[in-house]
Structures are given as C-alpha cells and as structure tokens.
Design a protein around this motif. Structure first.
Motif, PDB file in Angstrom:
ATOM      1  N   ARG A 147       0.832  -1.216   0.000  1.00 49.72           N
ATOM      2  CA  ARG A 147       0.000   0.000   0.000  1.00 49.72           C
ATOM      3  C   ARG A 147       0.863   1.262   0.000  1.00 49.72           C
ATOM      4  N   ASN A 148       1.976   1.249   0.745  1.00 52.16           N
ATOM      5  CA  ASN A 148       2.871   2.416   0.774  1.00 52.16           C
ATOM      6  C   ASN A 148       3.321   2.803  -0.630  1.00 52.16           C
ATOM      7  N   PHE A 149       3.474   1.808  -1.488  1.00 52.27           N
ATOM      8  CA  PHE A 149       3.939   2.062  -2.849  1.00 52.27           C
ATOM      9  C   PHE A 149       2.795   2.127  -3.858  1.00 52.27           C
ATOM     10  N   GLY A 150       1.552   2.061  -3.372  1.00 53.71           N
ATOM     11  CA  GLY A 150       0.382   2.254  -4.224  1.00 53.71           C
ATOM     12  C   GLY A 150       0.140   1.153  -5.237  1.00 53.71           C
ATOM     13  N   VAL A 151       0.573  -0.084  -4.938  1.00 58.88           N
ATOM     14  CA  VAL A 151       0.399  -1.166  -5.896  1.00 58.88           C
ATOM     15  C   VAL A 151      -0.510  -2.296  -5.391  1.00 58.88           C
ATOM     16  N   MET A 152      -1.249  -2.057  -4.313  1.00 58.98           N
ATOM     17  CA  MET A 152      -2.146  -3.080  -3.781  1.00 58.98           C
ATOM     18  C   MET A 152      -3.423  -3.165  -4.609  1.00 58.98           C
ATOM     19  N   ILE A 153      -3.795  -4.376  -4.974  1.00 58.47           N
ATOM     20  CA  ILE A 153      -5.107  -4.645  -5.565  1.00 58.47           C
ATOM     21  C   ILE A 153      -5.983  -5.060  -4.384  1.00 58.47           C
ATOM     22  N   GLU A 154      -6.728  -4.126  -3.838  1.00 58.07           N
ATOM     23  CA  GLU A 154      -7.444  -4.343  -2.584  1.00 58.07           C
ATOM     24  C   GLU A 154      -8.378  -5.551  -2.615  1.00 58.07           C
ATOM     25  N   GLU A 155      -9.151  -5.696  -3.689  1.00 62.72           N
ATOM     26  CA  GLU A 155     -10.128  -6.779  -3.729  1.00 62.72           C
ATOM     27  C   GLU A 155      -9.492  -8.169  -3.843  1.00 62.72           C
ATOM     28  N   GLU A 156      -8.199  -8.217  -4.180  1.00 63.29           N
ATOM     29  CA  GLU A 156      -7.505  -9.499  -4.310  1.00 63.29           C
ATOM     30  C   GLU A 156      -6.459  -9.719  -3.227  1.00 63.29           C
ATOM     31  N   GLY A 157      -6.025  -8.644  -2.561  1.00 67.47           N
ATOM     32  CA  GLY A 157      -4.957  -8.767  -1.579  1.00 67.47           C
ATOM     33  C   GLY A 157      -3.607  -9.068  -2.206  1.00 67.47           C
ATOM     34  N   LEU A 158      -3.450  -8.718  -3.474  1.00 70.95           N
ATOM     35  CA  LEU A 158      -2.221  -8.974  -4.219  1.00 70.95           C
ATOM     36  C   LEU A 158      -1.632  -7.674  -4.736  1.00 70.95           C
ATOM     37  N   ALA A 159      -0.348  -7.728  -5.083  1.00 72.88           N
ATOM     38  CA  ALA A 159       0.337  -6.551  -5.627  1.00 72.88           C
ATOM     39  C   ALA A 159       0.281  -6.553  -7.150  1.00 72.88           C
ATOM     40  N   LEU A 160       0.218  -5.362  -7.712  1.00 77.09           N
ATOM     41  CA  LEU A 160       0.479  -5.183  -9.134  1.00 77.09           C
ATOM     42  C   LEU A 160       1.974  -5.374  -9.365  1.00 77.09           C
ATOM     43  N   ARG A 161       2.375  -5.494 -10.614  1.00 73.17           N
ATOM     44  CA  ARG A 161       3.794  -5.584 -10.938  1.00 73.17           C
ATOM     45  C   ARG A 161       4.389  -4.178 -10.898  1.00 73.17           C
ATOM     46  N   GLY A 162       4.876  -3.784  -9.742  1.00 78.49           N
ATOM     47  CA  GLY A 162       5.452  -2.459  -9.554  1.00 78.49           C
ATOM     48  C   GLY A 162       6.955  -2.543  -9.366  1.00 78.49           C
ATOM     49  N   THR A 163       7.670  -1.639 -10.014  1.00 72.89           N
ATOM     50  CA  THR A 163       9.122  -1.568  -9.906  1.00 72.89           C
ATOM     51  C   THR A 163       9.490  -0.167  -9.441  1.00 72.89           C
ATOM     52  N   PHE A 164      10.307  -0.090  -8.399  1.00 75.29           N
ATOM     53  CA  PHE A 164      10.701   1.196  -7.819  1.00 75.29           C
ATOM     54  C   PHE A 164      12.207   1.210  -7.601  1.00 75.29           C
ATOM     55  N   VAL A 165      12.860   2.240  -8.126  1.00 77.01           N
ATOM     56  CA  VAL A 165      14.296   2.426  -7.919  1.00 77.01           C
ATOM     57  C   VAL A 165      14.446   3.527  -6.880  1.00 77.01           C
ATOM     58  N   ILE A 166      15.224   3.234  -5.850  1.00 76.57           N
ATOM     59  CA  ILE A 166      15.383   4.130  -4.702  1.00 76.57           C
ATOM     60  C   ILE A 166      16.855   4.483  -4.560  1.00 76.57           C
ATOM     61  N   ASN A 167      17.128   5.784  -4.409  1.00 72.05           N
ATOM     62  CA  ASN A 167      18.528   6.210  -4.284  1.00 72.05           C
ATOM     63  C   ASN A 167      19.035   5.979  -2.851  1.00 72.05           C
ATOM     64  N   PRO A 168      20.336   6.172  -2.604  1.00 63.25           N
ATOM     65  CA  PRO A 168      20.890   5.917  -1.272  1.00 63.25           C
ATOM     66  C   PRO A 168      20.301   6.799  -0.163  1.00 63.25           C
ATOM     67  N   GLU A 169      19.674   7.894  -0.529  1.00 63.87           N
ATOM     68  CA  GLU A 169      19.049   8.771   0.471  1.00 63.87           C
ATOM     69  C   GLU A 169      17.619   8.339   0.794  1.00 63.87           C
ATOM     70  N   GLY A 170      17.130   7.296   0.142  1.00 62.69           N
ATOM     71  CA  GLY A 170      15.787   6.791   0.406  1.00 62.69           C
ATOM     72  C   GLY A 170      14.699   7.448  -0.418  1.00 62.69           C
ATOM     73  N   GLN A 171      15.074   8.129  -1.509  1.00 62.97           N
ATOM     74  CA  GLN A 171      14.089   8.772  -2.390  1.00 62.97           C
ATOM     75  C   GLN A 171      13.788   7.884  -3.587  1.00 62.97           C
TER      76      GLN A 171
END
Length: 187
Positions: free
Chosen positions: A106-130
């Motif tokens: 949910r923090n990354f906005g990829v939850m499919i609520e009605e299924e309780g599963l994640a979408l295929r989400g990819t996130f690249v995060i820098n060393p500062e946490g952004q």
C-alpha cells in the motif's frame, strides 16, 4: 499523486534471504541504491520468469551497488517454501520480502485491494531513500531485468552528473544532454 522524489515510508517486514529470515525496514534501504520489485504471488506463472530474470542479472546489479528486493503479499514462510521447491527460485540470491499485512504494498500504491495482491510495480530508490523511478504494469505483462538495469544506470548517471540528463535509449558511454536555452527546438 506520483511517488517520484518522495521518501520511502516507514515499514517493517521479514524477508527470506540466503536460507535465513531477516528483518528489514526503510532504514535497510539507506546508503545504497535499491530496487523494490513487487509481484502478485509465489507459486504462479509470470512471477517466476521475472524473478529468475532478475536472478540472472543480480551480479551486475550488485556490481553497481544495487540491492534487489522482491516483494509480494505472501509470507516469508511461503517464500522459503517456494525457494525450496522451484529450481528457478532456488537461484535467487536477493531478499524476498513477505508483506502479508500489505503495508509495504500500500505504501507504494500497488495493492489490488479486492484481491490482496500486488500489481507488478518496480521502484528504484537512491541511497538517500528517495524514489527515483516507478513503473507499474498490469499483472499479465512481465518485466525485463536488462531494461531495468539500463534505467538504474541512467538514474545513477544523472545523480552523479548534475546538469546532465539521459535521452531515450541512453546506455552507459553514450552521449547525454545538458539542458539549456541553446538546445530548445534543436533536438
């Protein structure tokens, strides 16, 4: 609202990694480049092809100072069972995070609520946490680790070369651009 350039929200989770259960949080991502790679579920069809593809490129990501984290709403126990029964998943050296509460998903906005599963989400995060890159796919569309690697390299290049940007299809060693008034209308 886009998550680009926002800080990773606080989380606590358990991952299966190298035969052990390890505790992770947002602070685990600090100090290095990270990729959070959300997928719907263990013991499925497209997911092992993607996770195996990442495993095949893992050493290259590590050589760039990047840690990969696979994330699904399964438990860390399920990740271990999958690892123990699948030849594809056995070759994975990166952590597989269990997110049964869906907090991270949910923090990354990829939850499919009605299924309780994640979408295929990819996130690249820098060393500062952004968050510097986000890409979300329909669950029927698999991702390509080599293309992700290129995008990570571009993000690292831009971070290390202020004032330069990477054009379409940029690869390491290719020409970059320095945005300026002189370039307007000339590309």
């Amino acid at each position: 609202m886009s998550l680009i350039n926002t800080q990773v929200k606080p989380f606590k989770a358990t991952a299966y990694h190298n035969g052990k259960f390890v505790e992770l949080s947002e602070t685990s991502l600090k100090g290095k480049w990270s990729v959070l790679f959300f997928y719907p579920a263990d013991f499925t069809f497209v997911c092992p092809t993607e996770l195996g593809d990442l495993a095949d490129h893992y050493d290259t990501f590590k050589s760039l100072g990047v840690e990969i984290y696979g994330v699904s709403t399964d438990t860390h126990f399920t990740h271990k069972a999958w690892h123990d029964t699948s030849d594809t998943i056995k070759k994975i050296k990166y952590p597989l995070i269990g997110d049964p509460t869906g907090t991270l998903t949910r923090n990354f906005g990829v939850m499919i609520e009605e299924e309780g599963l994640a979408l295929r989400g990819t996130f690249v995060i820098n060393p500062e946490g952004q968050i510097k890159l986000m890409e979300v796919h329909d669950n029927g569309i698999g991702r390509d680790a080599q293309e992700l690697l290129r995008k990570v390299q571009a993000a690292q290049y831009v971070a290390n070369h202020p004032g330069e940007v990477c054009p379409a299809k940029w690869t390491p060693g290719a020409e970059t651009l320095a945005p300026s008034l002189d370039l307007v209308g000339k590309i």
